[in-house]
Design an enzyme around this catalytic site. Structure first.
Site, short mmCIF file in Angstrom:
data_model
loop_
_atom_site.label_atom_id
_atom_site.label_comp_id
_atom_site.label_asym_id
_atom_site.label_seq_id
_atom_site.Cartn_x
_atom_site.Cartn_y
_atom_site.Cartn_z
N ASP A 125 -0.35 5.72 14.51
CA ASP A 125 -0.58 5.07 15.80
C ASP A 125 -0.05 5.91 16.97
O ASP A 125 -0.62 5.91 18.05
CB ASP A 125 0.10 3.69 15.82
CG ASP A 125 -0.51 2.75 14.80
OD1 ASP A 125 -1.74 2.61 14.81
OD2 ASP A 125 0.23 2.18 13.98
N HIS A 158 6.91 2.85 9.60
CA HIS A 158 5.78 2.01 9.19
C HIS A 158 6.28 0.99 8.17
O HIS A 158 7.15 1.27 7.36
CB HIS A 158 4.68 2.88 8.55
CG HIS A 158 3.36 2.17 8.42
ND1 HIS A 158 3.08 1.34 7.37
CD2 HIS A 158 2.26 2.17 9.22
CE1 HIS A 158 1.85 0.85 7.53
NE2 HIS A 158 1.33 1.34 8.63
#
Length: 433
Positions: free
Chosen positions: A368, A310
């Protein structure tokens, strides 16, 4: 903001006089240097593409510490909110600064529930779109169009009108997302029901039909509710910054949220869970994972591992652990543990968590990766993943917008530039060019 005793001094090697800037301390996080008088004092700007070192506002809503893997809504850790609160409580918290008590929650839920219907003319807006239109283009259009129906609450300087607009947006977004799905499927729209919770109502509007009673599955509803909580806000990300920038001009809240949806549509922002699922489908089977991993490690292959790592979280995404629990709960509830796609996902997760290449680079599965799997298991089509994200993030956008409008220091956004084009030149007549 608290001013620090220390100052920042900017000195120049060309003999120009040094300038001093105040330093502000936040309650947590890095100090900031106030450079608002930089141009007036020096005739120079700072250069910061992507605003990676620039705070464009002060905020009391969300705090992220990427190194620690920490996400706080109004000071409350996301891990605690996802377990001890539902999405409506999280909405109340982001809007009002405190968690509701029993009475406040009941009043808030009732108010939101009573605003879930959209104007009947909205049906005609949908008919103007092709059936295969991307849901995000439909949402940009229909959310922006809400401003046409609510002239009674467009005075952004009236706190009460801002609150009414906030409630309307939170309440109507699930209805519009579900309508976008039903329209693409050629199925009749389902009206919201006031006796269902926010998430259960959305599931029914998505997957119910007028021919039979929709059976609410509490495990699946809880999974959707957790997806919404985990995506509700994420500090000054691209879409939130877009909402704030649009709002800084005095634009109405529906236009600002439509701008946020447009930004979220970008694959680098809201499309990450869609990209993760697409990657799994391209890998195909568990047997193909080793070859895929080898390609990921080969810098020249151009193959990327989606849904891992991320930009903000340098160790782990605190939302990922919670989404992982939900993922396994949903797969078990639906008996999908042996589904080829989900087996593939779990095997890839296992390898990435044990392979030194990924561990050393801190490429852990992010929110995600799991939310794409959960949404797919719930029956939500890949094209609608970003629409669900927009539905969740609407509360964050509207809370940030509301805070910005009430901030006396807020000015219309106007970034500066480093100009590297032509200097002044004359326009020659056409026959001399």
């Amino acid at each position: 903001m608290n001013t620090s005793d220390t100052k920042a001094t900017l000195s120049f090697s060309d003999g120009s006089p040094s300038v001093e800037f105040p330093i502000y301390k936040g309650t947590v996080g890095p100090d900031v240097i106030d450079i608002r008088k930089l141009y007036a004092g020096t005739g120079k700007f700072t250069y910061d593409p992507g605003f990676m070192s620039t705070a464009a506002c002060n905020s009391t809503i969300t705090y992220i510490d990427g190194d620690k893997g920490e996400l706080l809504y109004r000071g409350y850790p996301i891990e605690q909110l996802a377990v001890n609160a539902d999405f409506m409580e999280s909405c109340y918290l982001l809007l009002n600064g405190e968690l509701p008590n029993t009475v406040q929650k009941a009043e808030f839920v009732e108010t939101v529930t009573k605003h879930t219907m959209v104007h009947e003319q909205m049906q005609f807006f949908f008919r103007g779109f092709r059936r295969d239109a991307h849901p995000m283009s439909v949402l940009v259009g229909t959310v922006g169009a809400l401003a046409s129906f609510y002239h009674d609450s467009l005075d952004i300087n009236d706190a009460k009108q801002r609150e009414i607009s906030a409630i309307r947006l939170i309440a109507k977004m699930p209805t519009l997302v579900a309508m976008a799905y039903k329209y693409s499927m050629g199925q009749p729209f389902m009206y919201p029901r006031n006796d269902l919770s926010y998430s259960a109502n959305f599931m029914r509007m998505m997957f119910g039909n007028p021919c039979e009673e929709y059976k609410v599955n509490d495990v699946l509803v809880r999974a959707l509710d957790r997806i919404l909580i985990l995506h509700a806000d994420h500090e000054q990300n691209a879409s939130t910054s877009t909402v704030r920038l649009a709002g800084s001009s005095g634009a109405n809240p529906f236009a600002c949220i439509a701008a946020g949806i447009a930004c979220l549509w970008g694959p680098a922002h809201g499309g990450a869970n869609e990209a993760a699922l697409t990657m799994l489908k391209e890998i195909g089977t568990v047997e193909n994972i080793p070859a895929f991993i080898a390609q990921v490690k080969d810098k020249n292959s151009g193959v990327k591992l989606m849904g891992f790592g991320h930009r903000v979280y340098k160790n782990f995404d605190p939302r990922a652990k919670l989404m992982r629990e939900t993922c396994y709960e949903v797969l078990e509830e639906l008996g999908l543990q042996d589904d080829p796609l989900f087996k593939l996902a779990m095997e890839l997760e296992k390898i990435a968590l044990s392979d030194e290449y990924f561990v050393s680079r801190k490429l852990y599965p992010n929110v995600d990766f799991y939310s794409g799997i959960v949404q797919s298991a719930l029956g939500i089509p890949v094209s609608l993943f970003t629409g669900i994200f927009a539905m969740a993030r609407t509360i964050g956008w509207i809370a940030q917008w509301n805070e910005m409008i009430a901030d006396p220091e807020q000015k219309i956004g106007r970034p500066r530039q480093l100009f590297v084009g032509s200097t002044t030149r004359d326009v020659k007549p056409l026959d001399q060019r």
